[in-house]
Design a protein around this motif. Structure first.
Motif, PDB file in Angstrom:
ATOM      1  N   HIS A  14       0.814  -1.227   0.000  1.00  0.00           N
ATOM      2  CA  HIS A  14       0.000   0.000   0.000  1.00  0.00           C
ATOM      3  C   HIS A  14       0.852   1.284   0.000  1.00  0.00           C
ATOM      4  O   HIS A  14       0.313   2.367   0.242  1.00  0.00           O
ATOM      5  N   ASN A  15       2.131   1.141  -0.262  1.00  0.00           N
ATOM      6  CA  ASN A  15       3.026   2.303  -0.368  1.00  0.00           C
ATOM      7  C   ASN A  15       3.009   3.159   0.896  1.00  0.00           C
ATOM      8  O   ASN A  15       2.979   4.399   0.832  1.00  0.00           O
ATOM      9  N   GLN A  16       3.076   2.524   2.036  1.00  0.00           N
ATOM     10  CA  GLN A  16       3.054   3.229   3.318  1.00  0.00           C
ATOM     11  C   GLN A  16       4.426   3.288   3.994  1.00  0.00           C
ATOM     12  O   GLN A  16       4.546   3.839   5.088  1.00  0.00           O
ATOM     13  N   LEU A  17       5.444   2.723   3.368  1.00  0.00           N
ATOM     14  CA  LEU A  17       6.779   2.729   3.955  1.00  0.00           C
ATOM     15  C   LEU A  17       7.471   4.065   3.711  1.00  0.00           C
ATOM     16  O   LEU A  17       7.257   4.697   2.670  1.00  0.00           O
ATOM     17  N   PRO A  18       8.328   4.502   4.635  1.00  0.00           N
ATOM     18  CA  PRO A  18       9.091   5.741   4.410  1.00  0.00           C
ATOM     19  C   PRO A  18       9.916   5.679   3.130  1.00  0.00           C
ATOM     20  O   PRO A  18      10.071   6.676   2.424  1.00  0.00           O
ATOM     21  N   SER A  19      10.447   4.496   2.833  1.00  0.00           N
ATOM     22  CA  SER A  19      11.207   4.278   1.602  1.00  0.00           C
ATOM     23  C   SER A  19      10.900   2.870   1.119  1.00  0.00           C
ATOM     24  O   SER A  19      11.207   1.890   1.817  1.00  0.00           O
ATOM     25  N   LYS A  20      10.296   2.743  -0.069  1.00  0.00           N
ATOM     26  CA  LYS A  20       9.837   1.439  -0.540  1.00  0.00           C
ATOM     27  C   LYS A  20      10.946   0.690  -1.274  1.00  0.00           C
ATOM     28  O   LYS A  20      11.436   1.142  -2.306  1.00  0.00           O
ATOM     29  N   PRO A  21      11.361  -0.485  -0.767  1.00  0.00           N
ATOM     30  CA  PRO A  21      12.362  -1.291  -1.480  1.00  0.00           C
ATOM     31  C   PRO A  21      11.807  -1.797  -2.810  1.00  0.00           C
ATOM     32  O   PRO A  21      10.591  -1.988  -2.969  1.00  0.00           O
ATOM     33  N   ALA A  22      12.679  -2.045  -3.744  1.00  0.00           N
ATOM     34  CA  ALA A  22      12.242  -2.489  -5.073  1.00  0.00           C
ATOM     35  C   ALA A  22      11.790  -3.945  -5.068  1.00  0.00           C
ATOM     36  O   ALA A  22      10.848  -4.313  -5.778  1.00  0.00           O
ATOM     37  N   ASN A  23      12.450  -4.773  -4.269  1.00  0.00           N
ATOM     38  CA  ASN A  23      12.196  -6.212  -4.301  1.00  0.00           C
ATOM     39  C   ASN A  23      11.521  -6.660  -3.009  1.00  0.00           C
ATOM     40  O   ASN A  23      12.103  -6.552  -1.927  1.00  0.00           O
ATOM     41  N   LEU A  24      10.296  -7.172  -3.120  1.00  0.00           N
ATOM     42  CA  LEU A  24       9.536  -7.565  -1.935  1.00  0.00           C
ATOM     43  C   LEU A  24      10.204  -8.718  -1.198  1.00  0.00           C
ATOM     44  O   LEU A  24      10.333  -8.688   0.029  1.00  0.00           O
ATOM     45  N   GLU A  25      10.624  -9.757  -1.916  1.00  0.00           N
ATOM     46  CA  GLU A  25      11.177 -10.939  -1.259  1.00  0.00           C
ATOM     47  C   GLU A  25      12.452 -10.598  -0.476  1.00  0.00           C
ATOM     48  O   GLU A  25      12.631 -11.047   0.664  1.00  0.00           O
ATOM     49  N   ALA A  26      13.332  -9.811  -1.092  1.00  0.00           N
ATOM     50  CA  ALA A  26      14.569  -9.427  -0.396  1.00  0.00           C
ATOM     51  C   ALA A  26      14.254  -8.588   0.842  1.00  0.00           C
ATOM     52  O   ALA A  26      14.889  -8.737   1.895  1.00  0.00           O
ATOM     53  N   PHE A  27      13.275  -7.709   0.717  1.00  0.00           N
ATOM     54  CA  PHE A  27      12.848  -6.881   1.845  1.00  0.00           C
ATOM     55  C   PHE A  27      12.333  -7.747   2.983  1.00  0.00           C
ATOM     56  O   PHE A  27      12.687  -7.553   4.154  1.00  0.00           O
ATOM     57  N   LEU A  28      11.516  -8.751   2.657  1.00  0.00           N
ATOM     58  CA  LEU A  28      10.948  -9.606   3.696  1.00  0.00           C
ATOM     59  C   LEU A  28      12.012 -10.479   4.359  1.00  0.00           C
ATOM     60  O   LEU A  28      11.915 -10.785   5.553  1.00  0.00           O
TER      61      LEU A  28
END
Length: 508
Positions: free
Chosen positions: A262-276
């Motif tokens: 939902h684009n609520q992060l202060p800075s959105k990482p490009a890759n979801l899996e790596a972020f998780l």
């Protein structure tokens, strides 16, 4: 005095001879047990490019007590390939949903059946009838027969005679009931030597652990594989309770995935899996240690953890501090997008809802549940009437047993009283026992990133326990929620994953 004695004697005589008085002393007769109803027809379809002729069978299977008396009927829906001379060459998969107390219509009409109902792939409401009910050529009827189980009190399944349905409503009671049905179905359909699989969703995954234990250790029936769809096996991982930090740890990656979507992060990482992966590592180390430290945590370390939680969830630092860094999931639904007067869904957090009270702490209802359900209810009743040709007037299809008289679930496991909605249930030891006693049994776990009912990291943590045979467990993930198959790309990937699993462990 004499007259009183005569009157008394007269009444005593009447009580012995008058049928009106005699009837009052007789126990009520148990309801008659009807003959099983079965509706069978021949069908054909193309599944994964393979033409399959099959029988569609909807009907009663009676389970019996130790004396042979029928005590319950499971009204199930089977799709069985025609012309199979040797049943050992054809796998069979037993499919059910969860609840507890839910019928199997979701998996039946959403993903596994030869027909399915079309709902919006994007997070949108399914609206009102008419709905599109179409052929489902991607399903797995090319590699396995399918038997959809509605537990007692759901669908058209009921107890018989004077049997108390509560004998089938509980963690162990339900597992024993379903295991006995499977044993009976195998016997009546001459499928003893077929490869056998279980596919359960949500509470159905907890059920699968109990059923696998019962089949393996009580009935000497070995399973080839179990598909845990949106798994919940250890409620410590997904139910909040004072003094426990585990649920906060297990939910954090789901909060991060939802804030990312939902684009609520202060800075959105490009890759979801790596972020998780990054969030998982933080949750199990620094975050868990901070929660365990409690009021022993230094002010500097608290500030550092709060800053990380802000980066991973998008929640305000002041809010995180006010919660003592313990973010309860129902609060998260409301807090994430409070400024936009939006709440996120529980079963699928891609879904958003509008609520009149933006200052409240908890949401009014689950936006996902509000947006789905109508289509599935229509679809299963259409399937019964127009595909199977079921004609029964004495039973109504129950989506859930929860509306039944005196419905209640016995959460008692391991001989302990378990209050608070099964908060302490853990069936990982049962699953582990079944795996250790059957070296051919493998487990596939399918999880949606946006599922708050059964968080994916909670499933990972539960299945990391020492009872589990690690090298026989595989995980697959989907960018959707609890019912990942409502999202079209996830539905197709899910069926490919299921087919590959069955083909790999269809031991010949």
């Amino acid at each position: 005095m004499i007259r009183s004695c005569i009157v008394a004697l007269g009444l005593s005589a009447m009580s012995l001879t008058n049928p009106v008085f005699a009837e009052e002393d007789k126990p009520a007769a148990a309801p008659a047990i009807p003959e099983p109803a079965v509706f069978s027809s021949s069908k054909s379809g193309t599944f994964n490019g393979t033409k399959v002729a099959y029988k569609a069978v909807a009907g009663d299977t009676y389970i019996r007590d130790a004396k042979g008396k029928p005590v319950a009927t499971f009204f199930t829906y089977s799709y069985l390939k025609d012309g199979v001379k040797d049943p050992s060459t054809r796998p069979v998969t037993f499919v059910y949903n969860g609840g507890p107390g839910s019928a199997s219509m979701w998996l039946h009409m959403g993903v596994f059946g030869p027909r399915r109902v079309v709902v919006p792939s994007d997070p949108a409401d399914d609206g009102a009838a008419p709905y599109r009910i179409i052929d489902n050529p991607e399903t797995v009827l090319d590699v396995t027969d399918l038997v959809f189980i509605d537990p007692v009190g759901t669908g058209l399944s009921r107890t018989l005679g004077d049997e108390d349905p509560k004998k089938h409503w509980g963690v162990l009671e339900d597992g024993e009931s379903i295991a006995e049905f499977i044993r009976t179905w195998i016997d009546e359909n001459n499928r003893w030597n077929s490869p056998k699989f279980l596919a359960g969703e949500s509470y159905g995954t907890l059920r699968s652990a109990v059923v696998a234990d019962k089949l393996t250790n009580d009935h000497d029936i070995g399973l080839n594989g179990i598909m845990l769809i949106s798994a919940v096996l250890d409620y410590h991982q997904s139910r909040f309770q004072p003094g426990s930090v585990q649920a906060y740890v297990s939910f954090l990656p789901s909060y991060a995935a939802t804030a990312w979507y939902h684009n609520q992060l202060p800075s959105k990482p490009a890759n979801l899996e790596a972020f998780l992966d990054e969030v998982r590592a933080f949750a199990s180390t620094d975050y868990a240690a901070a929660l365990i430290a409690g009021n022993r945590l230094s002010a500097d370390e608290e500030a550092r953890i709060i800053d990380k939680l802000h980066q991973y969830t998008g929640l305000e630092k002041s809010y995180i501090k006010a919660t003592n860094m313990r973010i309860e999931v129902f609060r998260f639904f409301k807090e994430l997008m409070r400024d936009e007067r939006k709440v996120v869904g529980r079963l699928d957090s891609r879904y958003l809802g509008d609520e009149p009270d933006s200052a409240g702490e908890f949401f009014e209802s689950d936006p996902f549940s509000d947006a789905t359900g109508n289509a599935f209810t229509v679809a299963i009743n259409d399937q019964l009437k127009n595909f199977f040709g079921v004609k029964l007037t004495d039973r109504r299809y129950n989506n859930s047993a929860r509306g039944e008289k005196d419905w209640g679930w016995n959460w008692n496991v391991w001989g302990k009283d378990l209050p608070n909605g099964g908060r302490f249930v853990n069936v990982v030891p049962m699953l582990g026992s079944a795996m250790r006693h059957n070296p051919d049994m493998h487990v596939l776990v399918t999880q949606g990133y946006y599922d708050f009912a059964t968080p994916f990291y909670g499933a990972e943590n539960a299945l990391a326990q020492p009872e589990i045979v690690k090298d026989r467990v595989a995980f697959t993930y989907y960018e959707s929620g609890h019912m990942m198959y409502v999202h079209e790309p996830s539905r197709l990937k899910f069926l490919d994953d299921i087919r590959s699993f069955i083909e790999a462990y269809d031991k010949q």
